[in-house]
Scaffold this motif. Structure first.
Motif, mmCIF file in Angstrom:
data_model
loop_
_atom_site.group_PDB
_atom_site.id
_atom_site.type_symbol
_atom_site.label_atom_id
_atom_site.label_comp_id
_atom_site.label_asym_id
_atom_site.label_seq_id
_atom_site.Cartn_x
_atom_site.Cartn_y
_atom_site.Cartn_z
ATOM 1 N N GLU A 12 -4.438 -1.660 -6.515
ATOM 2 C CA GLU A 12 -4.070 -0.743 -7.594
ATOM 3 C C GLU A 12 -3.683 0.630 -7.056
ATOM 4 O OE1 GLU A 12 -2.718 0.255 -10.531
ATOM 5 O OE2 GLU A 12 -4.111 -1.229 -11.394
ATOM 6 N N THR A 13 -2.684 1.247 -7.684
ATOM 7 C CA THR A 13 -2.267 2.599 -7.289
ATOM 8 C C THR A 13 -2.413 3.600 -8.429
ATOM 9 O OG1 THR A 13 0.037 2.190 -7.921
ATOM 10 C CG2 THR A 13 -0.596 1.683 -5.635
ATOM 11 N N ARG A 14 -2.639 3.123 -9.664
ATOM 12 C CA ARG A 14 -2.648 4.016 -10.827
ATOM 13 C C ARG A 14 -4.061 4.490 -11.155
ATOM 14 N NH1 ARG A 14 -0.674 0.094 -15.115
ATOM 15 N NH2 ARG A 14 -2.080 -1.173 -13.842
ATOM 16 N N CYS B 257 -1.619 6.781 -2.150
ATOM 17 C CA CYS B 257 -1.298 6.533 -3.553
ATOM 18 C C CYS B 257 -2.205 7.380 -4.449
ATOM 19 C CB CYS B 257 -1.457 5.043 -3.883
ATOM 20 S SG CYS B 257 -3.169 4.469 -3.967
#
Length: 253
Positions: free
Chosen positions: A57-59, A26
């Motif tokens: 979380e990936t952002r 990611c």
């Protein structure tokens, strides 16, 4: 919107209908790897109530509350900001306070400083020490801003008599070191030192590109490369200043 599952294990639940599986990490895991850190380090810095969210979380631009390592109030910042060194508001204010500014630019010994020093960096110090007298009782410089939450930086080699720092950069085994955001961090470190009157000479080895006029690009560390470092010192500070700390009979004198 298409649900995405990344190769690192983050993203949509693999059991959800219509999930698109990507064979790459990611964005956040890619950024963490690029900055040579781990998600576990981030989880230790974030406020406890937010650890569950950050774990998945990936952002890159997601904002969280973080804990200041000096015990100040929690502060909001994006993951990207934390990875590139933004500290809390109080740390930033303290770094710009009159008392701190009086120390800005001073080299000092940081007791118990733990940094990973490669064999090549040790060779650089030895080779440079055969040409000029190095000060062995300093390992850090006070700056007038925060850098990764601290008002100090720790270059590879310090020459306080000339206010010059020498850094050795190579891409390492991962072939990613000193690239991307780590390169941006290196430049920010150089700017922080320049603000307090220091110059940084960077040896850029192993295929790394030049970062400016103080970069010495080479394949690997050699005697001529170290001679070039001393010559750059002469260009920056003058022959008289370098002659004053030169070792008699050295190749660079």
């Amino acid at each position: 919107m298409v649900a995405v599952r990344f190769h690192c294990g983050h993203g949509a639940d693999p059991g959800d209908p219509g999930v698109l599986a990507l064979r790459r990490a990611c964005p956040l895991c890619m950024l963490v790897a690029e900055t040579q850190r781990s998600r576990a380090e981030l989880l230790r810095k974030v406020a406890p109530p937010m650890r569950g969210r950050l774990a998945v979380e990936t952002r890159i631009g997601a904002e969280y509350l973080w804990q200041c390592p000096r015990g100040h109030d929690r502060y909001p910042a994006t993951v990207s900001d934390v990875l590139t060194g933004t500290g809390c508001a109080k740390c930033r204010a303290n770094a710009a306070a009159p008392a701190a500014l009086r120390e800005a630019g001073l080299a000092f010994m940081k007791p118990g400083l733990k940094t990973r020093t490669s064999m090549t960096e040790q060779r650089l110090r030895t080779m440079l020490g055969e040409r000029i007298r190095l000060h062995h009782r300093v390992n850090a410089v006070h700056i007038a801003r925060t850098f990764f939450g601290r008002s100090e930086v720790w270059p590879d080699v310090l020459v306080p008599q000339l206010r010059i720092a020498v850094e050795y950069d190579d891409p390492g085994r991962s072939r990613r070191a000193h690239l991307g955001m780590k390169e941006a961090s290196d430049l920010e470190k150089d700017e922080a030192l320049a603000e307090v009157g220091w110059e940084v000479i960077r040896i850029r080895a192993g295929g790394l590109d030049s970062l400016g006029s103080n970069s010495i690009v080479c394949r690997t560390l050699t005697e001529p490369v170290v001679d070039a470092v001393v010559e750059r010192m002469r260009a920056l500070r003058g022959d008289a200043a370098v002659d004053a700390i030169s070792i008699a009979g050295s190749a660079a004198s």
